[in-house]
Design a protein around this motif. Structure first.
Motif, mmCIF file in Angstrom:
data_model
loop_
_atom_site.group_PDB
_atom_site.id
_atom_site.type_symbol
_atom_site.label_atom_id
_atom_site.label_comp_id
_atom_site.label_asym_id
_atom_site.label_seq_id
_atom_site.Cartn_x
_atom_site.Cartn_y
_atom_site.Cartn_z
ATOM 1 N N VAL A 73 0.873 -1.173 0.000
ATOM 2 C CA VAL A 73 0.000 0.000 0.000
ATOM 3 C C VAL A 73 0.907 1.218 0.000
ATOM 4 O O VAL A 73 1.951 1.228 0.660
ATOM 5 N N GLY A 74 0.524 2.230 -0.744
ATOM 6 C CA GLY A 74 1.318 3.453 -0.803
ATOM 7 C C GLY A 74 0.586 4.645 -0.230
ATOM 8 O O GLY A 74 -0.642 4.650 -0.116
ATOM 9 N N ALA A 126 -4.598 8.104 7.336
ATOM 10 C CA ALA A 126 -4.121 7.321 6.196
ATOM 11 C C ALA A 126 -3.361 6.083 6.648
ATOM 12 O O ALA A 126 -3.519 5.002 6.071
ATOM 13 N N VAL A 127 -2.536 6.208 7.678
ATOM 14 C CA VAL A 127 -1.799 5.052 8.178
ATOM 15 C C VAL A 127 -2.769 4.018 8.761
ATOM 16 O O VAL A 127 -2.623 2.813 8.528
ATOM 17 N N ALA A 185 6.085 7.286 13.383
ATOM 18 C CA ALA A 185 5.471 7.234 14.710
ATOM 19 C C ALA A 185 4.092 6.576 14.656
ATOM 20 O O ALA A 185 3.713 5.813 15.562
ATOM 21 N N ALA A 186 3.357 6.849 13.575
ATOM 22 C CA ALA A 186 2.035 6.251 13.439
ATOM 23 C C ALA A 186 2.102 4.749 13.193
ATOM 24 O O ALA A 186 1.121 4.031 13.420
ATOM 25 N N CYS A 235 -2.446 11.254 1.027
ATOM 26 C CA CYS A 235 -1.987 11.623 2.365
ATOM 27 C C CYS A 235 -0.992 12.771 2.282
ATOM 28 O O CYS A 235 -0.008 12.696 1.542
ATOM 29 N N ASP A 236 -1.255 13.806 3.051
ATOM 30 C CA ASP A 236 -0.328 14.931 3.193
ATOM 31 C C ASP A 236 0.513 14.661 4.439
ATOM 32 O O ASP A 236 0.010 14.738 5.563
ATOM 33 N N VAL A 237 1.787 14.341 4.253
ATOM 34 C CA VAL A 237 2.616 13.949 5.396
ATOM 35 C C VAL A 237 2.957 15.124 6.304
ATOM 36 O O VAL A 237 3.569 14.923 7.363
#
Length: 281
Positions: free
Chosen positions: A42-43, A70-71, A120-121, A59-61
């Motif tokens: 998954v990306g 998203a994670v 971290a997520a 996803c905006d990191v």
């Protein structure tokens, strides 16, 4: 010579992999290769293209809530996580002599803090699976090039973050850094548009070799701490780590020659460098 016990790899079939920057040049090629080998991939990407051969979530990191959501969705789709590849990153013109502006903050926010947020997520899932984190760093994390201070600083900070993560999670999670040189991709477009192209200062590597090095690192049974992607890169890495004054002299001499030859002619952000090196403004 490769020692067999150091080259042993996990079977990719069924491995659960999350790749950031998955719609870009490296991320897409890596995700496609792993998926073709049987991994569940998954990306995450700010702007998924929609035609990737594996699922990519928007996803905006740089957004805490977006990363968490998203994670969580990615982990649900994957059913856990064996490998996180932190590949998302941007470059851009950022000479060290100027005060940091939006461009510098953007690169640090994405390249360093985006990596930190996503990792971290994923920590709980990675610990549960005794998984792997792969940081796609850069040769510039150890050997800085001029006129791109923000990129080098963000990648060197990414490696420092990886070192801390390894100390904290190393009993359960492997943490590796991969150090490619330049790969031809849109990441260089803004630097080229500003007249600060590093053509002649950094040798482009074949995409396939970089993706292969990341794949091997992601699947290695015994994770290596630092991974270079070419023999030349290994030499540069060694010199930058152990003889930094020598590499400084080599880079400075190359910069001076390029400035004198007019490589940065008309580039406002390089005016100081050109003047100090006797080049054409």
């Amino acid at each position: 010579m490769t020692l067999p016990f150091l080259d042993r790899r996990h079977d990719p079939r069924g491995r659960r992999v999350l790749v950031t920057g998955a719609s870009g040049t490296i991320g897409r090629a890596l995700g496609e290769r792993l998926a073709r080998a049987g991994a569940h991939v998954v990306g995450l990407d700010l702007r998924p293209a929609g035609d990737e051969p594996f699922p990519v979530l928007a996803c905006d990191v740089t957004d805490d809530a977006a990363v968490a959501a998203a994670v969580a969705e990615a982990l649900t789709l994957l059913g856990g996580l064996d490998v996180l590849v932190n590949n998302a990153g941007i470059g851009g013109p950022a000479p060290a002599e100027y005060a940091p502006g939006d461009e510098v903050r953007r690169q640090l926010e994405i390249n360093l803090l985006g990596t930190w947020r996503v990792t971290a997520a994923c920590v709980d899932a990675l610990v549960a699976a005794r998984g792997r984190v792969v940081m796609v760093a850069s040769r510039m994390a150890v050997m800085q090039l001029p006129l791109a201070a923000a990129y080098g600083a963000s990648k060197r900070a990414m490696v420092a973050y990886a070192d801390a993560l390894r100390l904290e999670l190393g009993t359960h999670v492997g943490v590796s850094c991969v150090y490619p040189s330049a790969v031809r991709s849109p990441i260089h477009d803004s630097t080229r548009a500003a007249g600060l192209s590093l053509e002649g200062m950094s040798v482009y590597e074949p995409l396939d070799g970089v993706v292969g090095a990341i794949e091997r690192t992601a699947l290695a049974v015994r994770p290596r701490r630092d991974v270079t992607t070419t023999r030349k890169g290994a030499v540069e890495f060694f010199l930058a780590r152990h003889l930094p004054a020598l590499t400084d002299r080599i880079v400075a001499r190359t910069l001076s020659a390029r400035a004198a030859a007019g490589a940065f002619e008309g580039a406002a952000l390089a005016a100081g460098v050109v003047e100090r090196n006797g080049g054409r403004a």
